[in-house]
Each structure stands twice: as structure tokens, then as C-alpha cells.
Enzyme design. Structure first.
Site, PDB file in Angstrom:
ATOM      1  N   ALA A   1       0.838  -1.206   0.000  1.00  0.00           N
ATOM      2  CA  ALA A   1       0.000   0.000   0.000  1.00  0.00           C
ATOM      3  C   ALA A   1       0.868   1.249   0.000  1.00  0.00           C
ATOM      4  O   ALA A   1       2.039   1.200   0.374  1.00  0.00           O
ATOM      5  CB  ALA A   1      -0.892  -0.003   1.231  1.00  0.00           C
TER       6      ALA A   1
ATOM      7  N   TYR B   1      -5.306   8.719   3.249  1.00  0.00           N
ATOM      8  CA  TYR B   1      -4.638   7.454   3.582  1.00  0.00           C
ATOM      9  C   TYR B   1      -5.525   6.631   4.528  1.00  0.00           C
ATOM     10  O   TYR B   1      -5.849   5.469   4.259  1.00  0.00           O
ATOM     11  CB  TYR B   1      -3.271   7.737   4.214  1.00  0.00           C
ATOM     12  CG  TYR B   1      -2.659   6.515   4.848  1.00  0.00           C
ATOM     13  CD1 TYR B   1      -2.333   5.401   4.078  1.00  0.00           C
ATOM     14  CD2 TYR B   1      -2.432   6.454   6.229  1.00  0.00           C
ATOM     15  CE1 TYR B   1      -1.792   4.266   4.666  1.00  0.00           C
ATOM     16  CE2 TYR B   1      -1.897   5.331   6.812  1.00  0.00           C
ATOM     17  CZ  TYR B   1      -1.586   4.235   6.030  1.00  0.00           C
ATOM     18  OH  TYR B   1      -1.067   3.119   6.627  1.00  0.00           O
TER      19      TYR B   1
ATOM     20  N   ASN C   1       2.712   2.960  15.285  1.00  0.00           N
ATOM     21  CA  ASN C   1       3.910   3.357  14.539  1.00  0.00           C
ATOM     22  C   ASN C   1       4.924   2.218  14.452  1.00  0.00           C
ATOM     23  O   ASN C   1       5.643   1.951  15.419  1.00  0.00           O
ATOM     24  CB  ASN C   1       4.521   4.604  15.165  1.00  0.00           C
ATOM     25  CG  ASN C   1       3.685   5.828  14.862  1.00  0.00           C
ATOM     26  OD1 ASN C   1       2.517   5.891  15.230  1.00  0.00           O
ATOM     27  ND2 ASN C   1       4.256   6.775  14.149  1.00  0.00           N
TER      28      ASN C   1
ATOM     29  N   ASN D   1      -4.469   2.636  -5.721  1.00  0.00           N
ATOM     30  CA  ASN D   1      -3.561   1.586  -5.241  1.00  0.00           C
ATOM     31  C   ASN D   1      -4.107   0.861  -4.006  1.00  0.00           C
ATOM     32  O   ASN D   1      -4.101  -0.362  -3.942  1.00  0.00           O
ATOM     33  CB  ASN D   1      -2.195   2.189  -4.913  1.00  0.00           C
ATOM     34  CG  ASN D   1      -1.169   1.101  -4.598  1.00  0.00           C
ATOM     35  OD1 ASN D   1      -0.831   0.295  -5.459  1.00  0.00           O
ATOM     36  ND2 ASN D   1      -0.720   1.053  -3.362  1.00  0.00           N
TER      37      ASN D   1
HETATM   38  N1  UDP Z   1       7.765  13.841  12.825  1.00  0.00           N
HETATM   39  C1  UDP Z   1       8.583  14.931  13.070  1.00  0.00           C
HETATM   40  N2  UDP Z   1       9.612  15.168  12.190  1.00  0.00           N
HETATM   41  C2  UDP Z   1       9.845  14.378  11.100  1.00  0.00           C
HETATM   42  C3  UDP Z   1       8.999  13.260  10.877  1.00  0.00           C
HETATM   43  C4  UDP Z   1       7.966  13.028  11.773  1.00  0.00           C
HETATM   44  O1  UDP Z   1       8.409  15.668  14.028  1.00  0.00           O
HETATM   45  O2  UDP Z   1      10.781  14.675  10.341  1.00  0.00           O
HETATM   46  C5  UDP Z   1       6.663  13.566  13.771  1.00  0.00           C
HETATM   47  C6  UDP Z   1       5.293  13.508  13.129  1.00  0.00           C
HETATM   48  O3  UDP Z   1       4.727  14.784  13.081  1.00  0.00           O
HETATM   49  C7  UDP Z   1       4.561  12.553  14.064  1.00  0.00           C
HETATM   50  C8  UDP Z   1       5.651  11.602  14.566  1.00  0.00           C
HETATM   51  O4  UDP Z   1       6.884  12.275  14.300  1.00  0.00           O
HETATM   52  O5  UDP Z   1       4.052  13.243  15.170  1.00  0.00           O
HETATM   53  C9  UDP Z   1       5.659  10.270  13.848  1.00  0.00           C
HETATM   54  O6  UDP Z   1       5.631  10.517  12.446  1.00  0.00           O
HETATM   55  P1  UDP Z   1       5.891   9.386  11.364  1.00  0.00           P
HETATM   56  O7  UDP Z   1       5.855  10.043  10.016  1.00  0.00           O
HETATM   57  O8  UDP Z   1       7.111   8.609  11.728  1.00  0.00           O
HETATM   58  O9  UDP Z   1       4.653   8.388  11.539  1.00  0.00           O
HETATM   59  P2  UDP Z   1       3.057   8.646  11.492  1.00  0.00           P
HETATM   60  O10 UDP Z   1       2.686   8.997  12.912  1.00  0.00           O
HETATM   61  O11 UDP Z   1       2.775   9.723  10.500  1.00  0.00           O
HETATM   62  O12 UDP Z   1       2.523   7.318  11.079  1.00  0.00           O
END
Ligand code: UDP
Length: 327
Positions: free
Chosen positions: A76, A142, A171, A93
Site C-alpha cells: 500500500a 490514507y 507506529n 492503489n
Molecule cells: N515527525 C517529526 N519530524 C519528522 C517526521 C515526523 O516531528 O521529520 C513527527 C510527526 O509529526 C509525528 C511523529 O513524528 O508526530 C511520527 O511521524 P511518522 O511520520 O514517523 O509516523 P506517522 O505517525 O505519521 O505514522
């Protein structure tokens, strides 16, 4: 011997699933178009078909050439921000792709599917930790596409007689202990690999997206769960489906939330490196707090995550990251 078909088995979570199945002595077939996956992540013991999950003829061929009793679906698109910009590609997709799989499963009477869903189906939750029966309200395409598939699974399962597991990941992070596979997205958007890039100097610093959330330190709180713990949850779900237990919907998380600042701190401790931080605006679509209640799968299937501390998760990610990034 019956086999499992792992769609997206050359990707991050899919490749860990393939290892877990093989370790248990199962027969495994991987279908992956390698648009995002890595051929070298698929071990020689697994049969490999290169192609698109939306290709019904190819799926029919796989089901004709093998006796498949379960499909795992990891192929996905997964980026929240990208889904807001390109929603139709996400529907194409993430929804149409599964539709083709289900059609072919119905034609060949494949009895089970385990589907990768997401915490994003809950949107901005009203209750934390989040139980599975909280109303779903995605805040981005998403999450909408994953929820659409969950609903499609329910109706199609009634009509066509297969059973399914819908596993809502929080996560996913970390890597297999021997660091032979791990997280390798291009471009990378996930927090832990980006922090580790800052630790090895491939990035100047890590940007913290929002420091004014209603959380103790102002940064977003997430539930980080190890990828091999996710894979074990899939095995337990498969076993339950094979026992005839009927459809399952489970949250998969550790049940503990960590803020972005806490994750950065854990990475500093695990790596011993300097990691610089810059404060950036909030990322659109990010809820302040997503923490799982995984009580349902714990009590029904006895799932207990083995990686409960953030440091132990980051250590595995770090071993992989150094190798992969040749740091
Ligand atoms: N995050 C951040 N800086 C980055 C990437 C992510 O502060 O460069 C934060 C994002 O806003 C979220 C957390 O880290 O609160 C986890 O983000 P990620 O994209 O890893 O996973 P998601 O929660 O979107 O599935």
C-alpha cells in the site's frame, strides 16, 4: 503444502512477515512490483513473482500454480501528506488493488486474508488509549482508503465466505535483530530513520513538526511498536483464522505513548551521537496523540510485544541504519 501469499513482501513490514513465516516452516510466495520494495529483502526460500497487485490475471496464475490458504497484504501507499495531495492514486492503489486481490481470492476460494490497516482510521481520537470500538473518523485520504478496505472486507467476507484479520498498526519501527533487513523508504518520511540520519550526519538536524500541541512537552505522542512484534501478531491472527475463529479487528501497539522529543532523546541514548533539532510547523493531518489499547489481541490471542522499551526498539533500528546507510 499450502502457502501464504505476501503482497508487498519486499517492503519494510512485508519482508519481516516473510521471515517470520519462513522461520515457522511455512511456504511463502511474495508478490511485489519492486516500485518501493527491495528484491534483496526476499530470501531464496520464498517464491517470487514480480508484478502489480492490481493485475488480476497474475493473481489468478499465482492461485492456480500454488495452493494458497492465506494472503497478507502490505502493498500500500502509506504517506499521509502525499495522500492529501494525490488522493486518487491512494484510492487506486490502496482500494482498487485490494479489490482485485479479493476478486481473485473469490474465484479461487482462498479462505483467509490478513490486511494491514492503520491507527489513521481513528483520526483525532476522543479516547486514549484507543480501543477498537472507538468510532472511526479518518482525517486524511490514507486513513480513508484503509477504512474503505476494512468495510469492503466485511461485506465481501459475508458474500464470498473467506475470513479476514484487519490489523490497525500504530507506529511500526525497528528492524530484525540480525539487521539483515529494515526500514528503507525512498524518500524517507518516518521519524526514527530521519533522526538516525541526523545522528550519522546525513541530515543537518531533525525537524520537529509542531511544538505547541496539547501534550506535556508540546510535541506529538505516538505508540511505537517493533516490526517483528507486528509480524508475530500476524502469525497469531493467521492461526486464529485457520482455527475458524471468524473475522478479527485488532489494534497493534505497545500501549505506551512517547513524544517526538522523547524519541529524539532515546535515539541520543541508543546511538551516543549528537542529534540537532530544529522546530518546524505542524504537519497537516497529524493528531496530537495516538496510543493503542491492544487489550483485545492480548486477551484473545495472547499477543505480548517483546520490545517494550523505546531504547530496545531504537537499538535494532540503529544497527540496521548504520549498515544500510553505510555510516
Ligand atoms: N515527525 C517529526 N519530524 C519528522 C517526521 C515526523 O516531528 O521529520 C513527527 C510527526 O509529526 C509525528 C511523529 O513524528 O508526530 C511520527 O511521524 P511518522 O511520520 O514517523 O509516523 P506517522 O505517525 O505519521 O505514522
Amino acid at each position: 503444502m499450502t502457502a501464504s501469499l505476501v503482497c508487498g513482501g519486499a517492503g519494510y513490514i512485508g519482508s519481516h512477515m516473510v521471515r517470520a513465516l519462513l522461520e515457522r516452516g511455512e511456504r511463502v510466495i511474495v508478490l511485489d512490483d519492486l516500485s518501493k520494495g527491495h528484491r534483496e529483502f526476499v530470501p531464496g526460500e520464498a517464491a517470487f513473482y514480480r508484478g502489480d497487485i492490481g493485475n488480476g490475471e497474475l493473481l489468478d496464475r499465482i492461485f492456480r500454480e500454488n495452493t494458497v490458504d492465506a494472503v497478507f497484504h502490505f502493498a500500500a501507499f502509506i504517506q499521509v501528506g502525499e495522500s492529501v495531495l494525490r488522493p486518487l492514486e491512494y484510492y487506486e492503489n490502496n482500494v482498487t488493488g485490494v479489490l482485485r486481490i479479493l476478486e481473485s481470492m473469490a474465484r479461487h476460494e482462498v479462505p483467509h486474508i490478513v490486511f494491514s490497516s492503520t491507527a489513521a482510521v481513528y483520526g483525532e481520537p476522543t479516547v486514549v488509549p484507543i480501543p477498537e470500538d472507538l468510532p472511526t473518523a479518518p482525517t486524511n485520504p490514507y486513513g480513508e482508503t484503509k477504512l474503505a478496505v476494512e468495510k469492503m472486507l466485511r461485506w465481501a467476507s459475508e458474500a464470498h465466505g473467506f475470513t479476514y484479520g484487519a490489523l490497525r498498526y500504530f507506529n511500526a519501527c525497528g528492524a530484525i535483530e540480525d539487521a539483515s533487513i529494515g526500514e528503507a523508504h525512498n524518500p524517507e518520511t518516518h521519524l526514527i530513520p530521519l533522526i538516525l540520519d541526523a545522528a550519522i550526519g546525513k541530515r543537518k538536524c531533525i525537524s520537529v513538526f509542531g511544538s505547541d500541541y496539547d501534550t506535556p512537552d508540546g510535541t506529538c505522542i505516538r505508540d511505537y511498536v517493533h516490526v517483528t512484534d507486528l509480524a508475530r501478531a500476524h502469525l497469531l491472527t493467521l492461526d486464529a483464522l485457520r482455527r475458524g475463529e471468524g473475522n478479527k479487528t485488532y489494534n497493534l501497539g505497545n500501549g505506551r505513548g512517547f513524544s517526538v522529543n522523547e524519541v529524539i532523546e532515546a535515539c541520543r541514548r541508543a546511538t551516543g551521537r549528537r542529534i540537532d533539532v530544529e522546530h518546524a510547523p505542524r504537519r497537516p493531518g497529524d493528531p496530537a496523540r495516538l496510543v493503542a489499547s491492544s487489550e483485545r489481541i492480548r486477551s484473545e490471542l495472547g499477543w505480548t510485544p517483546r520490545y517494550t522499551s523505546l531504547e530496545s526498539i531504537v537499538e535494532t533500528a540503529w544497527r540496521w541504519h548504520i549498515k544500510y546507510r553505510k555510516a
